[in-house]
Design an enzyme around this catalytic site. Structure first.
Site: not given
Length: 790
Positions: A684, A727
């Site tokens: 990611s 996140k």
């Protein structure tokens, strides 16, 4: 004999005196003793005696009715004559009546102090049919057999049955002899067809005959069992006496009696009870000093202390359960809704197989306390089984009892502690188990968590099956990746996300401050923490997904205040934001975005960790060299490949980025991810690495308020990643205002709290070109050797 009273008015031929009976049914041609005590019944009996007339006897529908009307009486009764009578001392009359024929009650009236009924006589058929004669023959045979099996019956009744030729009279006689309820006798009285009445009586006699046969067999077996027990008792007493004379008496009689009583009280299944009693007999024959005595005694204690009995069904109040969850937990709306749905299904189908719930989330978000709340909501005991660090299969299945110090596994130990077979059992830290040379505990856990198998779970120590199907299992874990796939497949995963700053503030206000105040011996009027101070503690003194560290910091504040109150320097303290540095020291959570962002070659990425979301800085530097890529910062293989893909992508787009073709040949690129002591891996960070490299070679700084996540492909596509909610919350905590996310993760944004979505700006990426546009600042450079991205 009673003194008959005269009644001047005789009754018409179709009107007779009526005596309602509570529990007596009189059949035609039979004698039946009756007792009457109600004034109207006594008067009716006296009228019949005075005028030497018959009377009608009918069964009441409700025995408690003292004055029944026509609707309260059965429509079919019996016309009877009084054969004998006498008066009792309590005003009652005892009479023997003989039934004459069936009558139908047409109307009632009360005259001269007693009930009378207008009746219709029902004649019996004079010529019996062939079928009725055959039925009568069979009824005689069964009637004689049943009379021979009924104690106390005179032998003359069998001769009466054999001598009765009329099928209708035989049916009535047999019906009167069988011990059945008055309602069944009334049903037979109202059956006017002879063949049908014979058939019904045969059915009743046949059923009664089977009952008597079974009763005789049971009596015989019981007598044999009692005789055998008496024999065994005498032999045991003789054996005890012999042992006592020889000095071999073990002196364990009281212990054996105690265990025997405990076995009876445990209500074990029959096969388990038989095995346990067999072992008890072995123990009874052992000496106290025998090596196996202690082992077998301990095993029996375990067997009797486990909750074998089937638990009673508990009523589940959905409203109360919802109120309990709301009162003890703030936020977590989706999680609480799923728990309430589970309880609703359990209420509608108590015998159904319960799903195995697995709460997955960072530490401190309330996984264990949620399990405790579920137990309180449904009124069941709660027991926690810690699986963290378990590396031995015997911790789940137990050790065989032949080993010294053997014990059951953690599952049955927890049940013994809970004392109920329908407890709520929390399997804590299920992701922390590990296989070793002693077996794989997760493999043993498969049987425990499988609703198709755990009804006969076999612990090695017990050596007998135990039903675990009534237990409500709730597992907890920080990450799913460490849970073996077969175990994970048996559980329904419920994610517990990180808390936002506002949620932490509400939890601190509602629960943490009160709890820490009580733990430190303070009253509400002695210590109070202002809302700005709580917000500052959560924002600048903690960096976590849950609230565990927040509670510790609040506890530090409470202890400092408790010291002042105990010393007598103050009696009441209100803690404000300005007081935190003196109580807790300098703030420990710094916003690193402000320190590092806004620089060339430094991009802010977003990462997911078991502790929740976090920010991740990607630093790129170029030095003279030969085109090598240097990676540092404890990067995993996947993250290294992402860095190589990012550099290749930058090189492939050198022309569109206005970069010199030979720029990459004479420089080495060093890509570093700080916090080098912490291992990092995953795809990611691809977008952040690409942006950092583009910033480095294009001499354009990355905007200081932008953070990003996403996987990249060699074609420049931005691929979806996981952990979007954690996140995004990490970005908000770090002071970021713009977040770059893969466009294919747009569906995951609904999990983010509304307040966070409104506070941030989101840029959805399909291609890395969008990241260049949104993340890099435009800048002009003065040197001819500078490269710009236009």
């Amino acid at each position: 004999m009673i003194e008959a009273k005269t009644h001047p008015v005789p009754l018409p031929d179709d009107v007779v005196a009526l005596v309602p009976m509570r529990n007596v049914v009189l059949f035609p041609h039979l004698l039946m003793p009756i007792t009457v005590g109600r004034p109207k019944s006594v008067a009716a009996l006296e009228h019949a005696l005075t005028h030497k007339t018959v009377l009608a006897i009918s069964l009441q529908k409700d025995p408690q009715d003292d004055d029944p009307g026509l609707d309260g009486l059965c429509s079919i009764g019996t016309l009877a004559s009084i054969v004998q009578h006498r008066a009792g001392e309590d005003g009652q009359i005892h009479a023997v009546c003989q039934g004459l024929q069936r009558v139908r009650l047409l109307a009632l009236q009360s005259e001269q102090g007693f009930l009378t009924a207008r009746i219709e006589r029902i004649d019996e058929p004079s010529n019996p049919t062939t079928e009725s004669q055959a039925l009568a023959l069979q009824l005689r045979e069964r009637g004689v057999e049943i009379l021979s099996m009924m104690p106390g019956m005179p032998a003359e009744l069998a001769h009466v049955l054999q001598a009765t030729r009329s099928p209708s009279q035989l049916a009535d006689l047999a019906a009167s002899l069988v011990d059945i309820e008055p309602a069944e006798k009334q049903m037979l009285l109202e059956t006017l067809a002879t063949e049908l009445r014979l058939t019904k009586v045969l059915q009743i006699v046949g059923q009664r005959l089977e009952v008597l046969r079974l009763s005789r067999e049971i009596g015989a077996r019981t007598k044999e069992h009692i005789d055998d027990r008496q024999r065994r008792y005498l032999l045991q007493e003789q054996l005890k006496t012999i042992k006592k004379e020889l000095g071999e008496d073990g002196g364990n009689a009281q212990e054996i009696a105690r265990i025997d009583t405990a076995i009876t009280a445990a209500k074990m299944p029959p096969e388990v009870d038989a095995q346990v009693r067999k072992e008890l007999h072995r123990l009874e024959r052992m000496q106290d000093a025998a090596g196996e005595y202690s082992m077998l005694s301990t095993w029996l204690d375990w067997m009797t202390e486990l909750p074998w009995a089937t638990p009673e069904a508990l009523s589940i109040d959905i409203g109360a359960a919802r109120s309990t969850l709301e009162a003890e937990h703030f936020g977590l709306d989706r999680v609480k809704r799923r728990i309430v749905e589970f309880l609703a299904v359990k209420k509608l189908n108590p015998q159904g197989r319960a799903p195995i719930l697995c709460f997955v989330g960072p530490p401190g978000v309330g996984k264990t306390s949620l399990g405790q709340s579920v137990a309180r909501a449904i009124g069941r005991p709660f027991v926690r089984v810690s699986l963290g660090g378990v590396h031995d299969e015997a911790e789940i299945r137990g050790h065989r009892r032949t080993y010294i110090g053997a014990m059951p596994g953690n599952i049955l130990q927890g049940l013994r502690k809970a004392g109920a077979r329908d407890a709520v059992m929390m399997l804590d830290e299920v992701d922390k188990m590990a296989a070793s040379l002693r077996g794989d505990p997760s493999a043993a856990l498969l049987e425990v968590l499988d609703p198709e198998q755990n009804s006969s779970f076999r612990d090695n120590y017990l050596g007998l099956p135990f039903d675990l199907s009534r237990i409500l299992f709730i597992a907890t874990a920080n990450v799913l990746d460490n849970i073996p796939a077969p175990v994970r497949d048996r559980m329904e995963v419920i994610d517990l996300p990180s808390y936002t700053l506002e949620e932490k503030l509400q939890i601190a206000r509602r629960y943490l401050v009160r709890r820490q105040r009580e733990h430190n011996g303070l009253r509400e009027d002695q210590c109070e923490i202002g809302e700005p101070a709580l917000r500052a503690i959560a924002a600048t003194y903690t960096r976590e997904a849950g609230v565990r560290q927040l509670e510790r910091e609040i506890g530090r504040v409470m202890r400092a205040v408790a010291l002042q109150v105990a010393e007598g320097t103050t009696t009441r303290v209100r803690v404000e934001e300005d007081d935190l540095e003196s109580l807790l020291g300098p703030a420990t959570a710094e916003h690193e975005v402000a320190l590092r962002s806004g620089q060339i070659g430094v991009a802010t990425g977003l990462a997911w960790t078991p502790m929740g979301g976090d920010i991740l800085f990607i630093e790129a530097m170029r030095v003279a060299g030969s085109g090598r890529l240097i990676l540092t910062g404890q990067l995993g293989d996947v993250m290294k490949e992402s860095a190589q893909a990012a550099l290749t992508l930058v090189k492939s787009q050198a022309t569109s980025l206005n970069l010199a073709a030979d720029l990459f040949e004479h420089v080495d690129v060093h890509l570093h991810v700080p916090a080098g002591a912490i291992p990092k891996d995953g795809p990611s960070a691809g977008v952040a690495m690409f942006v950092a490299l583009a910033s480095l070679f294009g001499d354009r700084p990355v905007r200081h308020d932008v953070a990003m996540t996403g996987e990249i492909s060699l074609r420049g596509l931005v691929l979806p990643v996981g952990g979007i909610k954690e996140k995004v919350l990490a970005a908000q905590r770090a002071g970021v205002t713009t977040v770059l996310l893969p466009a294919r993760n747009r569906k995951d944004l609904h999990e983010v709290p509304t307040s966070t979505r409104q506070a941030l700006r989101f840029v959805w990426l399909d291609h890395v070109d969008g990241a260049i546009e949104a993340a890099l600042e435009r800048r002009k450079y003065r040197g001819a050797s500078d490269f710009s991205l236009i």
